[in-house]
Structures are given as C-alpha cells and as structure tokens.
Design a protein around this motif. Structure first.
Motif, PDB file in Angstrom:
ATOM      1  N   MET A  64     -39.999 -12.269  -9.598  1.00  0.00           N
ATOM      2  CA  MET A  64     -38.804 -13.117  -9.572  1.00  0.00           C
ATOM      3  C   MET A  64     -38.655 -13.871 -10.893  1.00  0.00           C
ATOM      4  O   MET A  64     -37.552 -13.966 -11.451  1.00  0.00           O
ATOM      5  CB  MET A  64     -38.875 -14.111  -8.414  1.00  0.00           C
ATOM      6  CG  MET A  64     -38.638 -13.507  -7.041  1.00  0.00           C
ATOM      7  SD  MET A  64     -36.968 -12.830  -6.821  1.00  0.00           S
ATOM      8  CE  MET A  64     -35.967 -14.293  -7.033  1.00  0.00           C
ATOM      9  N   GLY A  65     -39.753 -14.416 -11.388  1.00  0.00           N
ATOM     10  CA  GLY A  65     -39.696 -15.087 -12.681  1.00  0.00           C
ATOM     11  C   GLY A  65     -39.276 -14.145 -13.784  1.00  0.00           C
ATOM     12  O   GLY A  65     -38.494 -14.501 -14.677  1.00  0.00           O
ATOM     13  N   SER A  66     -39.762 -12.900 -13.737  1.00  0.00           N
ATOM     14  CA  SER A  66     -39.416 -11.904 -14.754  1.00  0.00           C
ATOM     15  C   SER A  66     -37.943 -11.528 -14.686  1.00  0.00           C
ATOM     16  O   SER A  66     -37.244 -11.504 -15.701  1.00  0.00           O
ATOM     17  CB  SER A  66     -40.281 -10.655 -14.569  1.00  0.00           C
ATOM     18  OG  SER A  66     -41.639 -10.916 -14.842  1.00  0.00           O
ATOM     19  N   VAL A  67     -37.445 -11.207 -13.487  1.00  0.00           N
ATOM     20  CA  VAL A  67     -36.063 -10.741 -13.348  1.00  0.00           C
ATOM     21  C   VAL A  67     -35.078 -11.799 -13.828  1.00  0.00           C
ATOM     22  O   VAL A  67     -34.137 -11.501 -14.585  1.00  0.00           O
ATOM     23  CB  VAL A  67     -35.761 -10.365 -11.883  1.00  0.00           C
ATOM     24  CG1 VAL A  67     -34.273 -10.139 -11.688  1.00  0.00           C
ATOM     25  CG2 VAL A  67     -36.522  -9.109 -11.500  1.00  0.00           C
ATOM     26  N   ALA A 107     -32.575  -7.846  -5.061  1.00  0.00           N
ATOM     27  CA  ALA A 107     -31.567  -8.384  -4.143  1.00  0.00           C
ATOM     28  C   ALA A 107     -31.588  -9.912  -4.135  1.00  0.00           C
ATOM     29  O   ALA A 107     -30.536 -10.556  -4.181  1.00  0.00           O
ATOM     30  CB  ALA A 107     -31.809  -7.841  -2.737  1.00  0.00           C
ATOM     31  N   LEU A 108     -32.777 -10.500  -4.078  1.00  0.00           N
ATOM     32  CA  LEU A 108     -32.882 -11.951  -4.095  1.00  0.00           C
ATOM     33  C   LEU A 108     -32.330 -12.531  -5.399  1.00  0.00           C
ATOM     34  O   LEU A 108     -31.624 -13.545  -5.401  1.00  0.00           O
ATOM     35  CB  LEU A 108     -34.347 -12.375  -3.911  1.00  0.00           C
ATOM     36  CG  LEU A 108     -34.947 -12.159  -2.518  1.00  0.00           C
ATOM     37  CD1 LEU A 108     -36.439 -12.476  -2.531  1.00  0.00           C
ATOM     38  CD2 LEU A 108     -34.234 -13.030  -1.488  1.00  0.00           C
ATOM     39  N   SER A 109     -32.642 -11.874  -6.507  1.00  0.00           N
ATOM     40  CA  SER A 109     -32.152 -12.340  -7.804  1.00  0.00           C
ATOM     41  C   SER A 109     -30.639 -12.229  -7.877  1.00  0.00           C
ATOM     42  O   SER A 109     -29.961 -13.108  -8.435  1.00  0.00           O
ATOM     43  CB  SER A 109     -32.798 -11.536  -8.936  1.00  0.00           C
ATOM     44  OG  SER A 109     -34.205 -11.657  -8.906  1.00  0.00           O
ATOM     45  N   ALA A 110     -30.084 -11.135  -7.317  1.00  0.00           N
ATOM     46  CA  ALA A 110     -28.628 -10.967  -7.302  1.00  0.00           C
ATOM     47  C   ALA A 110     -27.968 -12.065  -6.475  1.00  0.00           C
ATOM     48  O   ALA A 110     -26.901 -12.584  -6.842  1.00  0.00           O
ATOM     49  CB  ALA A 110     -28.263  -9.594  -6.749  1.00  0.00           C
ATOM     50  N   VAL A 111     -28.598 -12.442  -5.363  1.00  0.00           N
ATOM     51  CA  VAL A 111     -28.064 -13.526  -4.537  1.00  0.00           C
ATOM     52  C   VAL A 111     -28.058 -14.834  -5.324  1.00  0.00           C
ATOM     53  O   VAL A 111     -27.077 -15.599  -5.289  1.00  0.00           O
ATOM     54  CB  VAL A 111     -28.893 -13.676  -3.245  1.00  0.00           C
ATOM     55  CG1 VAL A 111     -28.519 -14.970  -2.510  1.00  0.00           C
ATOM     56  CG2 VAL A 111     -28.668 -12.479  -2.335  1.00  0.00           C
ATOM     57  N   LEU A 112     -29.134 -15.094  -6.049  1.00  0.00           N
ATOM     58  CA  LEU A 112     -29.205 -16.319  -6.843  1.00  0.00           C
ATOM     59  C   LEU A 112     -28.165 -16.321  -7.958  1.00  0.00           C
ATOM     60  O   LEU A 112     -27.516 -17.341  -8.219  1.00  0.00           O
ATOM     61  CB  LEU A 112     -30.616 -16.483  -7.421  1.00  0.00           C
ATOM     62  CG  LEU A 112     -31.733 -16.708  -6.399  1.00  0.00           C
ATOM     63  CD1 LEU A 112     -33.088 -16.782  -7.097  1.00  0.00           C
ATOM     64  CD2 LEU A 112     -31.485 -17.985  -5.609  1.00  0.00           C
TER      65      LEU A 112
END
Length: 742
Positions: free
Chosen positions: A355-358, A415-420
């Motif tokens: 998550m930190g990387s993406v 997907a989580l990163s896209a939501v954020l």
C-alpha cells in the motif's frame, strides 16, 4: 522590514546524508525474506528495478526542486503544475502512503523486539489470542506518536548518527558475505510477473528521496548539489540494497531462508551464520534503529504534508494548529497516528508495504507529468538550475514505469489504492474546490488560450478549476424589465470583492417533456434566454467584472435556483422578488425547502422599484441576516457614495442607543446616521423609509409555524413602503426546532 532568508549551510555531503537517511531504513531489514522466497535469485533484480524506477523520478524531482524550492515536496510540484484536483490526489496519497509505510515500519519494529526478547507463540489463548508482533507494533506506534506530539529536540543529529551506523553495519555484512558467496547457492529465478510483484512490494524501501528538495533553500549551490544529493542517494542506496540481496541469496545454502521459522528474521539469521553472535546482535541493533527511525521520520514528514495541503486549502488549516505548550502540529500528528494504529491492526507486512508503495508510485507518476507540464508551458518563473537529461524520454519513462509497476501488485491492494485515490477526487469536489485558491499552471495555460484550444480541453479545465479564491455572485434572470438592476447590484458586489457574476436563465420544461428532448429544442422552447443572457453579459462587462452565462433546463423553476447555486459554487445569489413562489413569506426558502434544506449560500432578494442606492435604510435588531444587510449597505456606501441610515427599535431608548452604537461600529457603519425609536417596529420602518430610496433588511428570525399563522413583518414592509426593498438572508445551519419555532 527585510525579507527573511535561510542560511545556505548544507554542503553536498550533508545533503547526500539526508537523502540516504530517508531511504536506508526498515525495508532492507524486513523485506529480504519476502523478496527471496517469492522471487528467488531475481530478488536482487527486484531491488534493482525499484531503484531504476526511483532514479527516473529522481531526475525530475531534481529539476523541479531547483526551480521551486518549497516545503511539501512532490505534493507541491503536482499541485502547482497540475492544479488542486491532482494536488488533492497527490496530497492524500502522500499522507496515507506515509501512514501505511509507518505502520509497516512499526510491524518490522515489532518483529525485531520479538526476536531480541525471544517472544514466541501468541499472547492470550483461544479467541483472544493476539500476535505479539502486532501488540509490540501498536505500543511502539503510540510511543512514537507521543514523541512527535510533544516534540523531540535534536532529532536531525540523531538521524545522521543512525544513518552512519546502518551503512556501517550493512557494509560489514556485505563484505563478509561476498567472501562466502557462491553462485551455486542461488535459488531458482522467479517468473517475470512474480519478480515485478516483488518489486512493487519492496519499492517501499525507496520512499522519501523527494523530501530532499524541501531543504533546497538551505543547500549550498543547489543547482549542482541538490541533483547530486537526490540522484546520488538513490544510486548509493540501490547499490547497497543489491549487495545485501546478493549476500542473502548467495552466501547461504539454497533453501536456508525459506526453512527459517516465521518468528526469525532472515537478515539476522544470515548475519549470525556469517559473523556469529556479534553479527546477529549488530543486525538486530541495525534493524531496531532502522525501523524506529523510519517510522519516526514518516510521522514527522506527514505533518509537513498536512501543512502544505492546509496552506493550499486542500484540507482545513485547523489541522495545522500548533500546540500552545509543545509547539507541534498536534492535530495532524494525532490523526496520522490514529490511521497508523488502524493500519497496524488490520494489515500484514506485505500488504502494508505494498500500500505504501502503490500510493507513492502514483505520486511519482504525477510528479513526472508535472515536470513535463512545467517544461512545455514554461511559465516565466520556472527557471531550474538543473534540467533533466534526455527530455522528454526520462520523465515519460518515469511516469509509465511508476504506473506500470502498480499493475503487478496484488489486486486487492490496487483496488484499495484506487478507492483512496477516488476518495481524494470526491474530497476535492465536495470540500477542497470551494476553498482552494491556487489554479494549476496547466489549467491557466488552457483557459488563457480558450479560443485556440479544443473545446474538450477548455471544458475539462473549467470544470475542475478551484473557486475558493474567487467570489461568485449568481443572478437568476426571469424578467427582462429588472435584468439590468439585478446585474448592476450583482456587479457592484462582485467588482468590490474581485469576483465574477454568474448570470443564469432557468427554462421551465413541462413534466411531460424529457429534459434531453427539451435540450434539442431549447431555442424553440424559450427564445428570450439568449436575449436575456447576452444583455446581462453586456451590462456586467460595462461595470468591468468577469461574467459567465448559463441556460438551465429544469422541470422546476424557483426551486432550481438552489441547485444552480450549488452547481456553480455561488457565494451569493442576487434574485428578483417572487412572492407567489415563496411558501414561507419573509424568507428565501419555500415551505418544504425550509424544513429539509439549508441555504446553499448568502441570498439577496430585490423587490425592484428602481435601483437607486443613494439613500439606504438598514433596520436591525441584530442577528446574522442583519449582518449581511449591513455588509451590503457598507458596500453601497463605498461604491455609490450612498447615505446610510441605521434604525433600531427598542422599548428603552438609552439601551437601544448603546446597542446600536456598538453594532454599527462592529459592522463598519459607525459613520452612518444612527436612529433609535420606540413603538411599533413596522410603523417605525415605514416612516423612516418614507424618504429612502432603498430598504435593506434582514430576513425574519421567526420560525416557519409562527410565520404561517401570524404572518411576517418583512412581507408587510415590502408591500407597504414605496422604495425598493432588498431582503438579505445569511447562509447558516438551522436545526428543525429552530426552523419550526424560531
């Protein structure tokens, strides 16, 4: 007063140390096991690829840093070049990316504490069994958040010592490992897809090099030393990482790392095998320092991002409030700390790292695009001392490789990163757009050349531009006879506040007609729209203000004004009086609207008997609506040299005079004629308005039920006086009880 300057006391070595210190940390002490177990001998390739992608962005960051040495780093460059919409995405991604990285570092911290004290198994039993690593990570996170909350001194010098210690430990480790390395020990290489997936996870080891640009103003000869520090730190760290991975993979027998128990840390056990207990202790010390310093640095950096975002209106500046005792941005630190705690509790090491990387890969992609925009637009104040080599190949590759690497990361993380990221976009349109004041270089370039640019580009730039710095006065037009008076009033206010007049004409379409069908026949449905708006534009331009015109098709008429005000981000609506549309006389809202909605902005409703602001009467009993009436009266006095008389009706004249003097002084009307009368309020207003040319009065404070049963003072006054009446109502939150009963 002379301008303050920062002393340029950072030499090339000091700047390089800052760069290395931002990257040498938890990643290389926590992730080698994951990298080797998933990528085999290509684990070193994964770290080299991560370094190469970071290097491409380092070139762009170096140029931007020498041209714009501002706090905020990557966020500032994106926001400045691409505008606050992308700035919102970059800011939130940077902030949350640092929080995820901090959570990852703290879990690594927990692993090292676990191994140092030999803690095994779980804490507790049955359904309440807890992972000791998570418990240690949570306790450690709270500790470091508290340290940042109260403020720690001399952290910079401590960071330099930690960097030297870490580089020394890793240098000795790789030197001894090189003597034991044997290519036969290398595990089988992984597939291209698996290697790229590992690259995405380990990219968290390269975060932070852009932060060097934040101290560009303090670096000696920044045109030379800043690029050396940014690019050199990425190169040096990449070499160190590669050597460590070669040692890890080739200096021990194949399968050694995969066979280790889960509670044991791979780099520590390899160091134990190569250097004995001393090596293991040194690596434990290094890992503990690395994870702790990385977490601390990330929490510290997050407050800098909050500051830059608050300064630009992306988030509330209240987040940057400084603690009266500790002199720290305690709110920003507390919110970041809460996020870190949640992420620790919910995520695994690999998920937190990914998550930190993406999120940072997304930022770096936008940073490279920002560099291209600045080069192509070339604003007059963009004068970098260093320029990217092989432009535009380098920034294009930087953007493509950063986005391309995201594709190989676990789908759930994507997907989580896209939501954020989507949430950041929603945040911009729902909150930041009406508060942000800075338009990006790209939008300015497109809108300044609207006549030669494609319509799609102009529409896109206009649809996302901020309006927090522009006061917008919307004028719904219906009656051609009153158009000029409404536009004159709106233009007077807009010009004084450096704003824009937004003229709208609402075409009411029968419920039986689809709006799409009506759009095709708009000219046939209402031919007066073009005439009204063209004349409104001409009239507004004579006052020297910017003007927009919009035709709106709707099944509603009066009610559509509220939605149009929200759509066009109006700060004030100036409209004509339409008593037949008012279900709640004396207020702007209709009966149903009053129960379920609040006003979208301040409202002025003109009962037009000729626009003549030469003699203005302002009755007041206090309250927010009277405050708006006072603002308008003060503005008319300034722009039209109006004579203003302020009236207050009170049973006790002495108390009334004291109240009125204070109220007038607070509202910039101390020089106006102040009149205090006793008796009936309506009679006093009518008598004082006999020689006035305009009555400016606040909306009634009575509740809905009270006004429906007993009528309203404002409605009676509007009908009884002979001059024009301007009804003022301030936007504010009112609960249901207040709406009903006042």
């Amino acid at each position: 007063m002379s301008d303050e300057e920062l002393a340029k006391d950072l030499g090339p070595l000091a700047a390089l140390t800052i760069g290395v210190g931002t990257m040498i940390g938890a990643g290389i002490f926590v992730l080698p096991r994951t990298a080797i177990s998933q990528a085999g001998s290509f684990a070193v390739v994964a770290f080299l690829l991560g370094g190469a992608i970071a290097l491409l962005t380092a070139f762009s960051a170096s140029e931007l840093g020498t041209a714009m040495p501002k706090s905020g780093g990557a966020y500032y460059y994106v926001n400045h070049a691409l505008g606050p919409l992308f700035g919102s995405v970059a800011g939130w991604a940077n902030w949350l990316g640092l929080a995820f990285a901090s959570a990852f570092y703290m879990v690594g911290f927990g692993q090292y504490i676990q191994q140092i004290f030999g803690i095994t198994g779980t804490v507790g039993a049955g359904p309440i069994a807890l992972d000791p690593v998570k418990i240690i990570a949570l306790v450690g996170a709270v500790l470091f958040i508290a340290i940042n909350y109260v403020g720690a001194k001399e952290t910079g010098r401590l960071q330099n010592v930690i960097v030297i210690v870490l580089v020394g430990i890793l240098a000795i480790f790789t030197a001894y490992g090189a003597l034991r390395a044997d290519p036969a020990n290398l595990p089988p290489p992984a597939t291209f897809t698996d290697t790229m997936a590992v690259t995405g996870i380990v990219f968290v080891s390269y975060l932070g090099f852009v932060q060097i640009t934040s101290v560009a103003e303090e670096i000696k000869n920044p045109g030379v030393n800043l690029p050396r520090a940014v690019i050199g730190s990425v190169l040096l760290v990449t070499v160190i990482y590669a050597l460590v991975l070669v040692t890890m993979a080739a200096a021990v027998e194949e399968g050694f790392i995969n066979a280790l128990p889960t509670e044991q840390i791979a780099v520590v056990e390899v160091a134990r095998l190569l250097l004995g207990p001393v090596g293991a202790v040194a690596m434990l010390l290094g890992g503990l320092l690395a994870t702790a310093s990385s977490a601390n640095a990330s929490i510290l950096a997050s407050s800098r991002i909050n500051f830059a975002m608050g300064r630009d209106g992306i988030v509330s500046e209240s987040l940057n409030e400084i603690h009266p005792r500790f002199a720290t941005p305690y709110r920003a630190i507390a919110i970041t700390g809460a996020l870190i705690v949640v992420f620790i509790a919910a995520g695994t090491v690999e998920t937190l790292a990914a998550m930190g990387s993406v999120l940072h890969l997304l930022i770096y992609a936008l940073l490279n695009v920002a560099l291209i925009v600045m080069r192509e637009v070339s604003p007059s104040d963009y004068q970098p001392d260093y320029t990217v080599p092989l432009y535009p190949v380098v920034p294009i590759l930087g953007a493509i490789t950063a986005l391309g690497l995201i594709v190989f990361i676990e789908p759930l993380v994507i997907a989580l990163s896209a939501v954020l990221a989507g949430g950041a976009v929603i945040w911009y349109f729902g909150y930041a757009r009406t508060r942000a004041t800075k338009q990006g270089v790209l939008s300015e370039y497109v809108l300044d050349r609207a006549e030669t640019m494609p319509d799609a580009a102009v529409d896109a730039a206009a649809s996302v531009q901020p309006d927090g710095g522009e006061y917008r006065v919307m004028v719904p037009l219906a009656n051609p006879e009153h158009e000029r008076d409404l536009i004159e009033l709106a233009s007077t206010i807009a010009k004084e506040r450096g704003g824009t007049v937004v003229a709208t004409h609402i075409i009411t379409v029968p419920d039986q007609t689809a709006l799409e069908r009506a759009r095709d026949r708009a000219d046939e449905i209402d031919e007066t729209s073009k005439f009204l708006l063209d004349r409104a534009r001409e009239d507004a331009e004579t006052f020297g203000v910017d003007v927009e015109t919009h035709t709106i098709l709707s099944h509603r008429s009066y009610e559509e004004i509220f939605d149009a005000a929200r759509t066009h981000d109006a700060d004030l609506v100036v409209m004509g009086w339409s008593p037949g549309a008012h279900g709640a006389p004396g207020r702007v809202e209709g009966t149903v609207d009053e129960l379920v909605h609040t006003l979208p902005c301040d409202m002025l409703v003109l009962k037009d008997r000729g626009f003549d602001p030469s003699r203005v009467l302002v009755p007041t009993a206090g309250g927010p609506d009277s405050e708006l009436a006072a603002e308008v009266a003060a503005l008319l006095r300034l722009t039209n040299d109006a004579e203003v008389r302020v009236l207050h009706v009170a049973d006790d004249v002495a108390e009334g005079e004291a109240f009125l003097e204070g109220w007038a002084a607070e509202h910039d009307l101390a020089d106006a004629e102040l009149v205090v009368r006793s008796g009936d309020v309506e009679t006093a207003i009518e008598e004082e308005a006999a020689d006035a040319t305009m009555l400016v009065i606040g909306a009634t404070e009575r509740g809905l039920l009270s006004r429906l049963i007993r009528g309203t003072l404002v409605l009676d006054v509007v009908n009884d006086v002979e001059c024009s009446v301007l009804l003022a109502e301030r936007k504010r939150e009112r609960g249901l009880i207040e709406r009903l009963f006042g």
